[in-house]
Design an enzyme around this catalytic site. Structure first.
Site, PDB file in Angstrom:
ATOM      1  N   GLY A  72       0.807  -1.216   0.000  1.00  0.00           N
ATOM      2  CA  GLY A  72       0.000   0.000   0.000  1.00  0.00           C
ATOM      3  C   GLY A  72       0.843   1.271   0.000  1.00  0.00           C
ATOM      4  O   GLY A  72       0.543   2.230  -0.714  1.00  0.00           O
ATOM      5  N   SER A  73       1.898   1.278   0.782  1.00  0.00           N
ATOM      6  CA  SER A  73       2.716   2.493   0.886  1.00  0.00           C
ATOM      7  C   SER A  73       3.359   2.840  -0.451  1.00  0.00           C
ATOM      8  O   SER A  73       3.320   3.991  -0.888  1.00  0.00           O
ATOM      9  CB  SER A  73       3.798   2.317   1.959  1.00  0.00           C
ATOM     10  OG  SER A  73       3.194   2.103   3.224  1.00  0.00           O
ATOM     11  N   ASN A 153      -8.584   3.909   8.162  1.00  0.00           N
ATOM     12  CA  ASN A 153      -7.983   2.797   8.904  1.00  0.00           C
ATOM     13  C   ASN A 153      -8.159   2.929  10.413  1.00  0.00           C
ATOM     14  O   ASN A 153      -8.077   1.948  11.127  1.00  0.00           O
ATOM     15  CB  ASN A 153      -6.499   2.659   8.553  1.00  0.00           C
ATOM     16  CG  ASN A 153      -5.749   3.971   8.620  1.00  0.00           C
ATOM     17  OD1 ASN A 153      -6.086   4.933   7.925  1.00  0.00           O
ATOM     18  ND2 ASN A 153      -4.736   4.025   9.455  1.00  0.00           N
ATOM     19  N   GLN A 181      -7.993  -0.294   3.124  1.00  0.00           N
ATOM     20  CA  GLN A 181      -8.893  -0.828   4.158  1.00  0.00           C
ATOM     21  C   GLN A 181     -10.214  -1.332   3.578  1.00  0.00           C
ATOM     22  O   GLN A 181     -10.963  -2.029   4.262  1.00  0.00           O
ATOM     23  CB  GLN A 181      -9.198   0.243   5.214  1.00  0.00           C
ATOM     24  CG  GLN A 181      -8.017   0.578   6.106  1.00  0.00           C
ATOM     25  CD  GLN A 181      -7.659  -0.541   7.077  1.00  0.00           C
ATOM     26  OE1 GLN A 181      -8.503  -1.325   7.488  1.00  0.00           O
ATOM     27  NE2 GLN A 181      -6.390  -0.619   7.431  1.00  0.00           N
ATOM     28  N   SER A 201      -3.543  -3.531  -0.731  1.00  0.00           N
ATOM     29  CA  SER A 201      -2.438  -4.245  -0.084  1.00  0.00           C
ATOM     30  C   SER A 201      -2.907  -5.609   0.419  1.00  0.00           C
ATOM     31  O   SER A 201      -3.920  -5.710   1.112  1.00  0.00           O
ATOM     32  CB  SER A 201      -1.917  -3.402   1.087  1.00  0.00           C
ATOM     33  OG  SER A 201      -0.904  -4.106   1.761  1.00  0.00           O
ATOM     34  N   HIS A 203      -1.848  -7.781   2.677  1.00  0.00           N
ATOM     35  CA  HIS A 203      -1.860  -8.228   4.084  1.00  0.00           C
ATOM     36  C   HIS A 203      -3.037  -7.688   4.877  1.00  0.00           C
ATOM     37  O   HIS A 203      -3.225  -8.051   6.038  1.00  0.00           O
ATOM     38  CB  HIS A 203      -0.519  -7.930   4.767  1.00  0.00           C
ATOM     39  CG  HIS A 203      -0.277  -6.507   5.158  1.00  0.00           C
ATOM     40  ND1 HIS A 203      -0.505  -6.056   6.429  1.00  0.00           N
ATOM     41  CD2 HIS A 203       0.178  -5.449   4.452  1.00  0.00           C
ATOM     42  CE1 HIS A 203      -0.171  -4.757   6.492  1.00  0.00           C
ATOM     43  NE2 HIS A 203       0.237  -4.379   5.301  1.00  0.00           N
ATOM     44  N   THR A 239      12.462  -7.590 -10.074  1.00  0.00           N
ATOM     45  CA  THR A 239      12.006  -8.970 -10.245  1.00  0.00           C
ATOM     46  C   THR A 239      10.776  -9.201  -9.376  1.00  0.00           C
ATOM     47  O   THR A 239      10.765  -8.842  -8.199  1.00  0.00           O
ATOM     48  CB  THR A 239      13.138  -9.949  -9.860  1.00  0.00           C
ATOM     49  OG1 THR A 239      14.260  -9.665 -10.690  1.00  0.00           O
ATOM     50  CG2 THR A 239      12.708 -11.393 -10.045  1.00  0.00           C
ATOM     51  N   CYS A 326       2.761   5.701  19.153  1.00  0.00           N
ATOM     52  CA  CYS A 326       3.982   6.091  19.833  1.00  0.00           C
ATOM     53  C   CYS A 326       5.076   6.287  18.799  1.00  0.00           C
ATOM     54  O   CYS A 326       5.710   5.337  18.359  1.00  0.00           O
ATOM     55  CB  CYS A 326       4.395   5.016  20.821  1.00  0.00           C
ATOM     56  SG  CYS A 326       5.832   5.454  21.777  1.00  0.00           S
TER      57      CYS A 326
HETATM   58  C1  LIG Z   1      -2.010  -0.479   5.951  1.00  0.00           C
HETATM   59  C2  LIG Z   1      -2.367   0.729   5.148  1.00  0.00           C
HETATM   60  C3  LIG Z   1      -1.473   1.291   4.218  1.00  0.00           C
HETATM   61  C4  LIG Z   1      -0.060   0.760   4.037  1.00  0.00           C
HETATM   62  O1  LIG Z   1      -0.035  -0.453   3.372  1.00  0.00           O
HETATM   63  P1  LIG Z   1       1.300  -1.358   3.474  1.00  0.00           P
HETATM   64  O2  LIG Z   1       1.022  -2.499   2.535  1.00  0.00           O
HETATM   65  O3  LIG Z   1       1.415  -1.784   4.884  1.00  0.00           O
HETATM   66  O4  LIG Z   1       2.431  -0.499   3.009  1.00  0.00           O
HETATM   67  C5  LIG Z   1      -1.876   2.377   3.493  1.00  0.00           C
HETATM   68  N1  LIG Z   1      -3.108   2.908   3.655  1.00  0.00           N
HETATM   69  C6  LIG Z   1      -3.999   2.402   4.531  1.00  0.00           C
HETATM   70  C7  LIG Z   1      -5.343   3.019   4.643  1.00  0.00           C
HETATM   71  C8  LIG Z   1      -3.656   1.298   5.314  1.00  0.00           C
HETATM   72  O5  LIG Z   1      -4.529   0.820   6.201  1.00  0.00           O
END
Ligand SMILES: *Cc1c(COP(=O)(O)O)cnc(C)c1O
Length: 393
Positions: A72-73, A153, A181, A201, A203, A239, A326
């Site tokens: 996602g990032s 999120n 999300q 993303s 995960h 890759t 934190c």
């Molecule tokens: C988790 C999240 C991301 C980041 O995704 P990653 O795959 O962990 O880099 C970006 N945007 C939102 C809204 C997220 O919840």
């Protein structure tokens, strides 16, 4: 070890067994480089394209609009920096976003500001919502990009994405949404929602970490972020993470298939948590009461520190999250909770419970049994709470 109740699914999810099963042969059998000409490589390339088709089916886009990334990032960075820089050549240097985005979006925008771009951070209402009208009013002839998250999120609020997309299309401005999300949890259609670029993303929907997609509408051309080889039609080098991509394809297919059933189940669990936790004195629900993710609970609990609450919950085997992150040793209250108008001291004592497909009513009952005991104990030791009670007399 006693059973852990994991209710931090907005942070990450466990990987489902079917996803692991699909990924394993990518390490043992189909380990070839997808760019190679021999058959072990071609097999890997075939697997990637199958996953591409699965993603396209799951979110209603064309397979050649799917670009695999590291998550996602990266997708957010690529979309935002890529379009901002591409459109600068046309004299457009203005970007519109919201005050409640994920840091991958906010910090990308701030990086562009340091390079001289102008960014408008639209304020949200008390529920963390913006309107399409706000976007329309903020667009100028200098605007190149609008980026608004699909669902938040922290507080779970779902934005009016299709309407915002319609406004952007009418005005000829590129529209990106961070749908990390949303995908796999609520119905998302790249086409019907009028989206030009979308981040997702794996995960966050029971797939592996470190893999995601940027979906890019045909004809939209963000500048390249990762230069190198000709992978992903020459637009994202490196890759391919073959196993990750295969896992993403399986995970998104399963998640989207289960949306209606999962929504029904999680809404019941979510609403029971909200109803009962907000019965505690000096608590309030954060986020929209109805337009919210089926698994999201976010409640401010006055008179306690979020971090202390999380540690006490962890002590009884409950993994949740707090509104205060934190960072670098200082306890900063969440920018999202501040944006919805909470004062600093209330933004500090927030609890986020994000449910996933592994959670049960039994988990909810355990949380509802343990939480009031912890809250009472922490409040009894809290000078802030003592002051509050004195002032209320
Ligand atoms: C988790 C999240 C991301 C980041 O995704 P990653 O795959 O962990 O880099 C970006 N945007 C939102 C809204 C997220 O919840």
């Amino acid at each position: 070890m006693e059973k852990v109740i994991y209710v931090d699914n907005a942070a990450t999810t466990s990987v489902s067994q079917s996803v692991i099963n699909a990924m394993l042969p990518c390490y043992t059998e189909f380990y070839g480089n997808p760019s190679s000409v021999y058959s072990v490589g071609l097999e890997a390339e075939k697997l990637i394209n199958e996953a591409r088709n699965l993603v396209a089916q799951a979110i209603d886009c064309e397979p050649n609009e799917v670009f695999f990334t590291s998550g996602g990032s990266e997708s957010d960075n690529w979309a935002i920096k890529g379009i901002a820089k591409r459109m600068l050549a046309k004299g457009k240097n203005h970007i519109i976003t919201t005050a409640v985005e994920h840091h991958a979006v906010l910090h990308s925008c701030q990086a562009l500001e340091r390079e001289g771009f102008n960014v408008t951070y639209l304020p949200v209402d008390e529920y963390g919502m913006i309107s399409a009208k706000q976007v329309e009013d903020a667009i100028t002839e200098k605007t190149s990009l609008v980026t608004v998250m699909y669902a938040n999120n922290e507080i779970g609020t779902i934005m009016p994405i299709a309407e915002i997309g319609e406004v952007c299309r009418k005005k000829g401005v590129v529209f990106h949404t961070d749908a990390v999300q949303a995908v796999g949890h609520i119905h998302v259609s790249f086409k019907k929602d009028n989206i030009d670029m979308l981040s997702l993303s794996a995960h966050k929907f029971n797939g592996p970490k470190g893999v995601g997609c940027l979906i890019v509408k045909k004809g939209v051309l963000p500048n390249i972020l990762i230069d190198g080889g000709a992978q992903e039609r020459g637009r994202r080098a490196g890759t391919e993470n073959v196993a990750g991509i295969v896992g993403l394809g399986v995970a998104i297919t399963e998640a989207v298939k289960e949306i209606d059933e999962e929504t029904k189940k999680l809404t019941v669990l979510r609403d029971k948590l909200i109803e009962n936790i907000t019965k505690l004195p000096y608590t309030r629900l954060n986020g929209h009461p109805t337009k919210r993710l089926p698994g999201n609970v976010n409640i401010s609990i006055q008179g306690i520190e979020g971090e202390a609450l999380l540690l006490s919950l962890d002590h009884v085997g409950i993994c949740a999250s707090s509104g205060s992150a934190c960072t670098s040793g200082s306890l900063d209250p969440s920018h999202v909770l501040l944006a919805i108008g909470l004062p600093h001291e209330i933004a500090h004592g927030s609890l986020r419970i994000s449910l996933g497909n592994n959670n049960t009513m039994e988990d909810v009952d355990t949380i509802l049994k343990e939480l009031p005991i912890i809250v009472e104990r922490l409040r009894a030791m809290s000078p802030v709470w003592e002051d509050m009670m004195k002032n209320n007399k």
